[in-house]
Design a protein around this motif. Structure first.
Motif, PDB file in Angstrom:
ATOM      1  N   SER A  15       0.813  -1.223   0.000  1.00 30.37           N
ATOM      2  CA  SER A  15       0.000   0.000   0.000  1.00 30.37           C
ATOM      3  C   SER A  15       0.846   1.273   0.000  1.00 30.37           C
ATOM      4  O   SER A  15       0.294   2.377  -0.102  1.00 30.37           O
ATOM      5  N   ALA A  16       2.170   1.130   0.099  1.00 27.69           N
ATOM      6  CA  ALA A  16       3.053   2.296   0.089  1.00 27.69           C
ATOM      7  C   ALA A  16       3.072   2.930  -1.299  1.00 27.69           C
ATOM      8  O   ALA A  16       2.833   2.263  -2.314  1.00 27.69           O
ATOM      9  N   GLN A  17       3.359   4.218  -1.368  1.00 25.48           N
ATOM     10  CA  GLN A  17       3.416   4.921  -2.648  1.00 25.48           C
ATOM     11  C   GLN A  17       4.436   4.279  -3.582  1.00 25.48           C
ATOM     12  O   GLN A  17       4.212   4.159  -4.789  1.00 25.48           O
ATOM     13  N   TYR A  18       5.590   3.875  -3.007  1.00 23.28           N
ATOM     14  CA  TYR A  18       6.610   3.156  -3.763  1.00 23.28           C
ATOM     15  C   TYR A  18       6.987   1.905  -2.978  1.00 23.28           C
ATOM     16  O   TYR A  18       7.170   1.960  -1.760  1.00 23.28           O
ATOM     17  N   ARG A  19       7.129   0.812  -3.693  1.00 21.77           N
ATOM     18  CA  ARG A  19       7.580  -0.433  -3.069  1.00 21.77           C
ATOM     19  C   ARG A  19       9.110  -0.409  -3.062  1.00 21.77           C
ATOM     20  O   ARG A  19       9.744  -0.417  -4.117  1.00 21.77           O
ATOM     21  N   ILE A  20       9.688  -0.375  -1.867  1.00 21.08           N
ATOM     22  CA  ILE A  20      11.132  -0.164  -1.708  1.00 21.08           C
ATOM     23  C   ILE A  20      11.784  -1.408  -1.117  1.00 21.08           C
ATOM     24  O   ILE A  20      11.334  -1.932  -0.084  1.00 21.08           O
ATOM     25  N   ILE A  21      12.865  -1.855  -1.764  1.00 15.98           N
ATOM     26  CA  ILE A  21      13.673  -2.966  -1.256  1.00 15.98           C
ATOM     27  C   ILE A  21      15.087  -2.458  -1.011  1.00 15.98           C
ATOM     28  O   ILE A  21      15.703  -1.838  -1.892  1.00 15.98           O
ATOM     29  N   TYR A  22      15.608  -2.723   0.177  1.00 14.99           N
ATOM     30  CA  TYR A  22      16.997  -2.439   0.503  1.00 14.99           C
ATOM     31  C   TYR A  22      17.781  -3.747   0.444  1.00 14.99           C
ATOM     32  O   TYR A  22      17.392  -4.738   1.071  1.00 14.99           O
ATOM     33  N   VAL A  23      18.870  -3.741  -0.316  1.00 14.75           N
ATOM     34  CA  VAL A  23      19.701  -4.941  -0.442  1.00 14.75           C
ATOM     35  C   VAL A  23      20.951  -4.737   0.411  1.00 14.75           C
ATOM     36  O   VAL A  23      21.772  -3.852   0.138  1.00 14.75           O
ATOM     37  N   LEU A  24      21.073  -5.557   1.442  1.00 19.68           N
ATOM     38  CA  LEU A  24      22.168  -5.470   2.403  1.00 19.68           C
ATOM     39  C   LEU A  24      23.100  -6.670   2.251  1.00 19.68           C
ATOM     40  O   LEU A  24      22.865  -7.553   1.419  1.00 19.68           O
ATOM     41  N   LYS A  25      24.152  -6.707   3.062  1.00 20.90           N
ATOM     42  CA  LYS A  25      25.158  -7.763   2.916  1.00 20.90           C
ATOM     43  C   LYS A  25      24.752  -9.042   3.659  1.00 20.90           C
ATOM     44  O   LYS A  25      24.579 -10.102   3.066  1.00 20.90           O
ATOM     45  N   GLU A  26      24.619  -8.947   4.978  1.00 22.21           N
ATOM     46  CA  GLU A  26      24.345 -10.109   5.824  1.00 22.21           C
ATOM     47  C   GLU A  26      23.911  -9.609   7.197  1.00 22.21           C
ATOM     48  O   GLU A  26      24.089  -8.435   7.526  1.00 22.21           O
ATOM     49  N   VAL A  27      23.334 -10.498   7.986  1.00 19.17           N
ATOM     50  CA  VAL A  27      22.986 -10.113   9.353  1.00 19.17           C
ATOM     51  C   VAL A  27      24.215 -10.278  10.238  1.00 19.17           C
ATOM     52  O   VAL A  27      25.123 -11.062   9.948  1.00 19.17           O
ATOM     53  N   ASN A  28      24.222  -9.527  11.327  1.00 27.52           N
ATOM     54  CA  ASN A  28      25.347  -9.542  12.248  1.00 27.52           C
ATOM     55  C   ASN A  28      25.087 -10.543  13.368  1.00 27.52           C
ATOM     56  O   ASN A  28      24.587 -10.207  14.427  1.00 27.52           O
ATOM     57  N   GLY A  29      25.409 -11.815  13.098  1.00 30.99           N
ATOM     58  CA  GLY A  29      25.347 -12.841  14.128  1.00 30.99           C
ATOM     59  C   GLY A  29      23.958 -13.380  14.412  1.00 30.99           C
ATOM     60  O   GLY A  29      22.965 -12.971  13.815  1.00 30.99           O
ATOM     61  N   GLY A  30      23.908 -14.314  15.355  1.00 34.78           N
ATOM     62  CA  GLY A  30      22.652 -14.954  15.749  1.00 34.78           C
ATOM     63  C   GLY A  30      22.235 -16.027  14.764  1.00 34.78           C
ATOM     64  O   GLY A  30      22.767 -16.136  13.663  1.00 34.78           O
ATOM     65  N   LYS A  31      21.255 -16.854  15.182  1.00 36.02           N
ATOM     66  CA  LYS A  31      20.762 -17.871  14.259  1.00 36.02           C
ATOM     67  C   LYS A  31      19.282 -18.171  14.407  1.00 36.02           C
ATOM     68  O   LYS A  31      18.650 -18.593  13.455  1.00 36.02           O
ATOM     69  N   ASP A  32      18.692 -17.960  15.535  1.00 37.47           N
ATOM     70  CA  ASP A  32      17.281 -18.287  15.727  1.00 37.47           C
ATOM     71  C   ASP A  32      16.442 -17.009  15.745  1.00 37.47           C
ATOM     72  O   ASP A  32      15.812 -16.678  16.754  1.00 37.47           O
ATOM     73  N   TRP A  33      16.454 -16.273  14.642  1.00 41.94           N
ATOM     74  CA  TRP A  33      15.662 -15.056  14.570  1.00 41.94           C
ATOM     75  C   TRP A  33      15.290 -14.773  13.129  1.00 41.94           C
ATOM     76  O   TRP A  33      15.752 -15.444  12.211  1.00 41.94           O
TER      77      TRP A  33
END
Length: 245
Positions: free
Chosen positions: A56-74
């Motif tokens: 429903s946003a005026q523009y559909r926006i995707i941010y492309v990042l590198k990786e998450v910083n640690g953790g595994k069960d989230w």
């Protein structure tokens, strides 16, 4: 006879296709991540924070990042839908506010807010976006770009499938532009050098097939927030303006 899909699912003809078309984006994301888990011990789900808010946003926006910083069960989707945290996400929330109010010249004094106001901004604007990591397994605070490039190739088909689900209007590569240039996730046709354009601010971008791809900085880059914000927003205004010529 059933045909084996490259990711391990089976395609059984028209009825399966009709069922898939009725699935939500979240269901399709989850199917993709389950297939990836067949070959990876830990996968951190990412993508659309809130499907209704995104669409429903005026523009559909995707941010492309590198990786998450640690953790595994989230799950990154739930994390940003709940407002994320100051690091990284304050800047992305500001950028998103600016893009979704692109016709308004927002003064920096209004954007350089206290922690409480920043938290409210994250809660308001992060549910409207998607955040996609190139590397789907956990990393560290400082990413190894060679490893990110290898992940860009390894997850190529998965990333193409994932981003196709979102049909974004604007894709912002957050210090992932090189990896994204090496592997085209966003366009149906081959990208030529002549397709690339540069804004007056020196930002490289593509504007093809109704989708804008912007090669930009990471939100945690050691650059003042106001320089990052206005460079990005002014560049997007320029790209929109060039469409009208």
């Amino acid at each position: 006879m059933k045909q084996k899909h490259p990711y391990g699912c089976f395609c059984a003809g028209r009825h399966t296709s009709e069922y898939v078309n009725k699935m939500s984006i979240r269901d399709k994301e989850n199917q993709l991540f389950e297939r990836l888990k067949e070959s990876e011990s830990v996968i951190i789900p990412d993508g659309i924070a809130d499907e209704t808010e995104y669409n429903s946003a005026q523009y559909r926006i995707i941010y492309v990042l590198k990786e998450v910083n640690g953790g595994k069960d989230w799950d990154l989707r739930s994390f940003i839908n709940n407002g994320g945290r100051e690091s990284t996400w304050d800047e992305i929330a500001r950028w998103t506010e600016g893009i979704l109010n692109i016709n308004r010249d927002i003064p920096w004094a209004e954007l350089d807010s206290d922690r409480e106001t920043n938290a409210k901004r994250r809660k308001k604007y992060l549910p409207k976006i998607g955040a996609v990591n190139i590397k789907k397994t956990p990393g560290t605070h400082t990413s190894d770009m060679k490893e990110i490039s290898r992940a860009a190739a390894r997850y190529k088909d998965a990333l193409i499938e994932q981003i196709t689900l979102y049909d974004p209007d604007i894709i912002i590569a957050c210090a992932t532009g090189k990896a994204c240039r090496e592997v085209n996730y966003f366009y149906r046709r081959e990208i030529n050098d002549s397709d690339w354009k540069m804004t007056h601010k020196g930002i490289w971008y593509l504007d093809l097939e109704g989708k804008i791809f912007i090669s930009f900085s990471h939100p945690e880059a050691r650059i003042a927030g106001n320089y990052l914000y206005y460079t990005l927003i002014d560049s997007i205004k320029e790209i929109f303006s060039s469409r009208e010529k």
